[in-house]
Design a protein around this motif. Structure first.
Motif: not given
Length: 279
Positions: A184, A186, A197-198, A219
């Motif tokens: 993901h 950011e 997100a983690t 991430v």
């Protein structure tokens, strides 16, 4: 599963279709029926000297059909005229296909070769999941770059609905997948997400653990396309899996450009899942 296999009968297409490992990977994920499609562009006319397009392409498809049948697939062939990506999408829709496969050498100084431009246009307009099978770029006798199509998957997610649809492809890709990296990015252009997100990646990792897929998560921070390509360089996946948010101009500006950039610049194969068909 039913697949559309688009080919321009070039050396690049020949390499992909004759690669037994690639065909075995398609069989493992459940592909049973393959429709071989070649499109004669509208600007090529039968009256052009020495150009018997239909006959030559039918002969080529018949050779490919024998390869597919020997590999155990049920096959059909289509020689059509028109704009390649539109005709490929039309056949995929008419046949209710589960995926479309196209070979591509990616970016090159000759960026507008028919096959390369078709892959790019399909990334914008496909009505079914699209597998871009990466072929060696400069070789006179090219081969596929990553023949174990789904062995190591890099899955890129923005946690959108269509990214979830792309993740659901693991339900059948898992039969050919041993390792997965979940990424993901950011982006400073995107609004803050209240959910960590983690934690979200850990939830997805748990789902893959149930299928005995060795999974890692990342991430990253920055431009989504650039970070996904950097992650690719680090983990060398065989395929990048991602979703596309649709075909409108606004959506392409927001996220479609990411999938187009990945398809154009990645060294790995790319498996892109579009939004659902409209009624």
């Amino acid at each position: 599963m039913r697949a559309i296999y688009a080919t321009d009968l070039s050396a690049a297409s020949e390499a992909a279709i004759h690669n037994e490992t690639c065909l075995e990977c398609l069989e493992r994920i459940g592909v049973e029926e393959i429709h071989l499609v070649t499109v004669i562009p509208s600007n090529m006319h039968a009256g052009m000297p020495g150009m018997n397009f239909e006959e030559r392409r039918e002969e080529g498809l018949n050779r490919y059909e024998r390869v597919m049948q020997d590999a155990g697939f049920s096959t059909d062939t289509h020689v059509v005229r028109g704009t390649p990506h539109r005709r490929i999408n039309g056949i995929a829709d008419a046949e209710r296909a589960d995926l479309t496969i196209v070979g591509s050498r990616g970016q090159s100084p000759l960026a507008n070769r028919v096959l390369g431009s078709t892959a790019r246009n399909l990334s914008r307009t496909t009505v079914v999941p699209l597998l871009v099978n990466r072929i060696e770029r400069e070789a006179d006798d090219p081969d596929v770059l990553r023949e174990h199509l789904f062995q190591r998957v890099l899955y890129a997610t923005d946690f959108s609905e269509n990214a979830d649809r792309a993740f659901n492809a693991f339900s059948y890709l898992r039969h050919a997948t041993q390792e997965a990296t979940l990424v993901h990015v950011e982006s400073p252009k995107e609004p803050d997400n209240d959910t960590d997100a983690t934690d979200q990646l850990a939830t997805l990792e748990g789902r893959l653990d149930q299928w005995d897929i060795d999974t890692d998560t990342q991430v990253r921070y920055g431009d989504p396309a650039e970070e996904i390509l950097e992650a690719e360089a680090e983990v060398t996946p065989t395929t990048i899996l991602l979703g596309s948010r649709g075909q409108s101009r606004l959506r392409r500006l927001l996220i479609g450009s990411v999938s187009e950039t990945i398809i154009a610049q990645a060294s790995s194969n790319v498996y892109m899942v579009p939004p659902p068909r409209t009624a």
